[in-house]
Design a protein around this motif. Structure first.
Motif, short mmCIF file in Angstrom:
data_model
loop_
_atom_site.label_atom_id
_atom_site.label_comp_id
_atom_site.label_asym_id
_atom_site.label_seq_id
_atom_site.Cartn_x
_atom_site.Cartn_y
_atom_site.Cartn_z
N ARG B 312 -21.25 1.30 -0.26
CA ARG B 312 -20.66 2.11 0.81
C ARG B 312 -19.82 1.27 1.76
N LEU B 313 -19.82 -0.05 1.53
CA LEU B 313 -19.18 -0.92 2.51
C LEU B 313 -17.65 -0.86 2.41
N ALA B 314 -17.12 -0.95 1.21
CA ALA B 314 -15.67 -1.08 1.10
C ALA B 314 -15.18 -0.54 -0.24
N GLU B 315 -14.00 0.07 -0.17
CA GLU B 315 -13.34 0.52 -1.39
C GLU B 315 -11.94 -0.08 -1.40
N PHE B 316 -11.58 -0.66 -2.52
CA PHE B 316 -10.30 -1.37 -2.64
C PHE B 316 -9.38 -0.63 -3.60
N SER B 317 -8.23 -0.24 -3.11
CA SER B 317 -7.19 0.30 -3.98
C SER B 317 -6.18 -0.81 -4.19
N VAL B 318 -6.09 -1.25 -5.44
CA VAL B 318 -5.20 -2.35 -5.79
C VAL B 318 -3.87 -1.72 -6.23
N LEU B 319 -2.80 -2.05 -5.50
CA LEU B 319 -1.54 -1.34 -5.72
C LEU B 319 -0.59 -2.13 -6.62
N ASP B 320 0.38 -1.39 -7.12
CA ASP B 320 1.50 -1.96 -7.86
C ASP B 320 2.77 -1.52 -7.14
N THR B 321 3.33 -2.43 -6.35
CA THR B 321 4.53 -2.08 -5.58
C THR B 321 5.81 -2.52 -6.28
N ILE B 347 6.31 2.89 -4.41
CA ILE B 347 5.19 2.85 -5.37
C ILE B 347 5.20 4.02 -6.34
N GLY B 348 6.17 4.91 -6.23
CA GLY B 348 6.23 6.07 -7.12
C GLY B 348 5.38 7.21 -6.59
N GLN B 349 5.79 8.41 -6.93
CA GLN B 349 5.08 9.59 -6.42
C GLN B 349 3.63 9.64 -6.90
N ALA B 350 3.41 9.28 -8.17
CA ALA B 350 2.05 9.39 -8.71
C ALA B 350 1.10 8.45 -7.97
N GLN B 351 1.56 7.24 -7.69
CA GLN B 351 0.70 6.28 -7.01
C GLN B 351 0.50 6.68 -5.55
N GLU B 352 1.56 7.22 -4.92
CA GLU B 352 1.39 7.73 -3.55
C GLU B 352 0.29 8.80 -3.50
N ARG B 353 0.34 9.74 -4.45
CA ARG B 353 -0.68 10.80 -4.49
C ARG B 353 -2.05 10.21 -4.74
N TRP B 354 -2.11 9.23 -5.64
CA TRP B 354 -3.38 8.60 -6.00
C TRP B 354 -4.00 7.91 -4.78
N ILE B 355 -3.17 7.28 -3.96
CA ILE B 355 -3.68 6.65 -2.74
C ILE B 355 -4.24 7.71 -1.80
N LEU B 356 -3.44 8.74 -1.54
CA LEU B 356 -3.85 9.75 -0.55
C LEU B 356 -5.08 10.51 -1.03
N ASP B 357 -5.09 10.90 -2.30
CA ASP B 357 -6.26 11.62 -2.82
C ASP B 357 -7.50 10.75 -2.81
N GLY B 358 -7.34 9.51 -3.23
CA GLY B 358 -8.49 8.62 -3.34
C GLY B 358 -9.06 8.26 -1.98
N LEU B 359 -8.20 7.81 -1.08
CA LEU B 359 -8.70 7.41 0.23
C LEU B 359 -9.13 8.63 1.04
N LEU B 404 1.18 6.18 5.29
CA LEU B 404 0.45 6.02 6.56
C LEU B 404 0.21 7.38 7.22
N GLY B 405 1.22 8.26 7.17
CA GLY B 405 1.05 9.59 7.75
C GLY B 405 -0.03 10.37 7.02
N GLY B 406 -0.01 10.30 5.69
CA GLY B 406 -1.00 11.02 4.90
C GLY B 406 -2.41 10.51 5.14
N LEU B 407 -2.56 9.21 5.28
CA LEU B 407 -3.89 8.64 5.53
C LEU B 407 -4.37 9.02 6.93
N HIS B 408 -3.42 9.04 7.89
CA HIS B 408 -3.77 9.44 9.26
C HIS B 408 -4.21 10.90 9.29
N GLU B 409 -3.44 11.75 8.61
CA GLU B 409 -3.79 13.18 8.58
C GLU B 409 -5.16 13.39 7.95
N ARG B 410 -5.50 12.58 6.98
CA ARG B 410 -6.78 12.76 6.28
C ARG B 410 -7.92 12.08 7.03
#
Lengths: 297, 527
Positions: B312-321, B347-359, B404-410
């Motif tokens: 529960r401490l940390a979750e890491f999303s490793v990106l491909d920019t 990072i591409g639309q799919a990766q953007e969605r994956w970040i927002l959905d995951g986090l 950043l906006g999507g993560l803030h909204e969530r």
């Protein structure tokens, strides 16, 4: 000349391994671990293009010879291919392996590489066999014909093909471009040379002679073409120096030069190196040398 | 003529580990399980007809820890700078063992993997069935020869409370620019996991004298890497470094790539030459990294972005920019209509969605993006003029706004972004709108400097002073070489910026230049 190389199944034969010259170093490993199969698993068709014969320059340190190779995938699936290159001693090649991805045939792509042939000065003239293997199977033989060393008569250019040196060399040109026998300023880019330090002087360019020799005349060609006249781009202020048993001796001081060709004739001396020290050029940037020639008289 | 290959001698620690293993009675018992003791018994190299060259010249590694497993890596390369590492065109079986203790008295998993010539005789063993949040030791054996011993650690079980996680993150290890004292330090400190954020190799020609290292190298590395053998040779050169080997052997690594694994700044991806070069580079990258088989590139496509959790401490999303970005030049200049274009993405639309959905769905205390390029702007022009790096998120500000906006909204808590690439240490606040100092802080960015790239630097210089003056969200800047060592607890994230005195010496001292803290639920970085 193109050789088609067909591979439909993994080959693990000892004969193929023996022909794969580049893996001889691994023979001990093969003896220990070999025979387990596995192989590269290419089920592909790769076309190799390479010459059957290469006419190589004489074995002088600043004369180079090369040949091109190409790999083309003729199948519908992308593949990786390994090309191994070997040549009979004492010749050697700048590239011993070319491994690459090859997209499917419809990409129409050929992976090419230029392979330099290197050889020591004492290489006997004659034919030497280069062997190209594709994915471990012999694919093509190339006959490399080494020309004899030029006769060094009394009128010979003693700098031709000998080892050049420079205070720096720009990445767009070759160090050896100033002793390659080509005095044509129109072929400046391929066959001339200059330093890498724009606006910084002095620059030194010289040649180590094969052995100490009587030197009485130096011919220096700087850039001088219709497009790049010497008065605008050539060497301006230079010292021509010879290296004798007593050290460096300046045999000619040229100042304010605007010509494409400088001749220095002087009392013959025994020398083992000849160099040009440039203090300025007419564009005040680079020291451009098309050819440096050294004669007995 | 090619220069004879040079070998890096094993580090003292590695050599000691091997001796310990060879003489331990428990070790002999463990080996008896898989046979072949004859080859081991005579470690002096006189065994009859046996291959005596060390095939483990490039060390061992582990990576991508899961609660029940980790991937183990090695490559057989008895002559690492020769074609194919001095190996024949045949597959070789490699035995492996995982034990709870470094003497291998308690071996818990063992098996055999096939090192195939088409993958440069690398092995990528996906060991499962391990216990969560445990240290393990691992080694390989081939013929009669044993590898150095590596140490790794699995991730904690999902949902468990984790009192502390020690991680390091690093990037940019240009071999030609200097030695790796930072890796030696990273190995000596006890890290649970290491994130490497790219520029593991540099593709440019290496001078025959080895640049700052003053080590003769073969003429074959004096080229721009283009072919697969070029890239393989580059990894073989880098991975002989004893400090890099020690860092890999000390902890599991989680890797992502940046530009230099292929080419500086990457060309537009529209030529066949580029596709082939990228496929060659990706293949060599996968071969030499502790990545699982499901990350094997398919030609010019490398499936790299992924997520790892530590309880529960940390979750890491490793990106491909790199792979999915709209193209940009790599320079520094003022933002313009291009950078603001919402059609452009880093990072591409799919990766953007994956970040927002995951986090958005994460219940972790710390939500981390481990990635390559600066997310916050670091305007390096004094006064009203602006100059930001076009190859970073600032060159794709619409993409940054969406993330950043999507993560803030969530309402994502405790967002921490880990960054490499820029060869400088930074720390700063990620604001919803960097142009508005009163806009909310939505996370923190910690930027590690280079391990060696650019050679020795300075604690402060005109560039860092300008950036600190021009960018109120930047809290810290430093221009030396090193990495960042972090301790993460449920209460706070402490980042120690470790810097080397110099990279001109292998044994240079490494010290903490600065320690910064991010508090749980607290916006902003503090001393």
């Amino acid at each position: 000349m193109t050789t088609m190389h067909r591979r439909t199944k993994v080959l693990a034969g000892a004969g193929a391994a023996a022909l794969l010259v580049t893996s001889l170093a691994g023979a001990a490993f093969a003896g220990e671990w070999g025979g387990r199969g596995g192989g590269p698993g290419h089920h592909s068709v790769v076309a190799l293009s390479a010459p059957g014969r290469v006419a190589a320059a004489p074995p002088l340190p600043c004369l180079s010879s090369s040949f091109g190779v190409g790999l083309t995938n003729t199948s519908d699936e992308p593949v990786f291919a390994d090309l191994d290159l070997a040549v009979e001693a004492p010749l050697s090649l700048s590239r011993r392996v070319l491994s690459t991805y090859l997209p499917a045939a419809d990409a129409g792509y050929t992976a090419g590489a230029e392979v330099e042939v290197r050889m020591p000065r004492d290489t006997a003239p004659g034919s030497y066999l280069a062997t190209l293997s594709l994915d471990g199977e012999p694919a093509q033989r190339i006959t490399v014909e080494v020309a004899p060393l030029p006769e060094r008569g009394p009128d010979a250019n003693l700098a031709l093909g000998e080892q050049a040196y420079a205070s720096s060399t720009h990445s767009n040109v070759r160090l050896c471009g100033g002793v390659d026998g080509n005095t044509d300023s129109a072929q400046w880019g391929a066959s001339g040379t200059h330093d890498a330090t724009s606006g910084v002087f002095p620059d030194t360019y010289g040649v180590n002679l094969a052995e100490s020799a009587t030197v009485g005349r130096v011919e220096l060609y700087t850039l001088d073409s219709a497009r790049y006249p010497a008065a605008r781009m050539g060497l301006r202020d230079v010292d021509i120096q010879v290296h004798t048993a007593e050290g460096w001796r300046t045999v000619e001081e040229v100042r304010g030069n605007e010509a494409g060709h400088i001749t220095a004739a002087f009392a013959p001396v025994l020398a083992d190196r000849v160099q040009v020290v440039t203090y300025d050029s007419n564009d005040h940037k680079y020291s451009r040398i098309v050819e440096l020639e050294v004669y007995a008289s | 003529m090619p220069v004879p290959p040079k070998y890096a001698k094993p580090s003292k620690a590695v050599a000691a580990g091997r001796r310990r293993f060879l003489t331990g009675t428990g070790a002999a018992a463990a080996l008896a399980l898989s046979g072949g003791l004859a080859g081991v018994a005579t470690a002096d190299g006189r065994a009859r007809g046996r291959e005596r060259r060390d095939p483990f010249t490039l060390g061992v590694a582990s990576g991508d820890p899961l609660p029940d497993g980790v991937v183990l890596w090695t490559r057989l390369a008895p002559e690492p700078l020769e074609p194919y590492g001095g190996m024949p065109r045949s597959a070789v079986q490699v035995e492996w063992q995982v034990a709870e203790d470094e003497r291998f008295r308690r071996v818990v998993r063992a098996g055999s993997a096939t090192a195939r010539p088409e993958y440069s005789h690398t092995v990528h063993v996906d060991v499962r069935g391990l216990r969560p949040w445990r240290h393990y030791h691992y080694r390989f054996r081939v013929g009669g020869q044993l590898s150095p011993v590596g140490r790794t650690r699995t991730a904690p079980s999902p949902g468990t409370e984790v009192p502390a996680l020690d991680l390091a993150f690093a990037s940019c290890q240009n071999w030609t620019a200097g030695f790796y004292p930072a890796h030696g330090d990273l190995a000596a400190r006890d890290h649970d996991v290491v994130f490497f954020l790219g520029d593991y190799i540099y593709e440019n020609p290496i001078p025959v004298d080895g640049g700052a290292r003053g080590q003769q190298v073969p003429a074959e590395v004096g080229v721009d890497c283009v072919t697969l053998d070029d890239y393989r040779l580059r990894y073989a050169l880098y991975k002989q470094d004893p400090d890099l080997k020690a860092a890999h052997a000390a902890a599991p690594w989680v890797v992502t790539l940046d530009d230099h694994e292929v080419e500086n700044d990457w060309a537009p991806r529209d030529s066949a030459e580029w596709v082939v070069r990228q496929a060659n580079a990706f293949r060599a990258y996968w071969e030499h990294m502790p990545l699982r088989w499901d990350r094997l590139p398919q030609g010019p496509d490398l499936p790299l972005y992924r997520r790892l959790a530590f309880g529960r401490l940390a979750e890491f999303s490793v990106l491909d920019t790199r792979q999915y970005r709209s193209h940009a030049d790599g320079g520094w200049r003022a933002p313009d209509a291009d950078t603001l274009d919402p059609a452009r993405t880093l990072i591409g639309q799919a990766q953007e969605r994956w970040i927002l959905d995951g986090l958005g769905a994460s219940s972790a205390r710390w939500n981390v993006l481990a990635q390559q390029v600066l997310m916050m702007p670091t305007d390096a022009a004094a006064g009203a003029a602006q100059s930001v790096a076009m190859g970073t998120w600032s060159g794709y500000s619409a993409s940054r706004d969406r993330v950043l906006g999507g993560l803030h909204e969530r309402g994502v808590d405790n967002l921490v972004v880990l960054t490499g690439d820029v060869h400088a240490n930074f720390a700063g606040d990620l604001r919803r709108d960097f142009g508005d100092p009163s806009s909310p802080v939505v996370g923190s960015e910690l930027v590690c400097t280079s391990i060696s790239s650019d050679g020795d630097g300075a604690d402060a210089d005109d560039w860092t002073r300008t950036i600190l003056a021009e960018n109120p969200h930047v809290a810290y800047a430093n221009h030396e070489r090193g990495y960042v060592s972090c301790r993460i607890t449920p209460r706070e994230w402490t980042a120690h910026y470790r810097v080397a005195d110099t990279v001109t010496r292998r044994d240079a001292a490494v010290r903490t230049r600065k320690s910064l803290v991010i508090g749980n639920g607290v916006a902003g970085i503090r001393d």
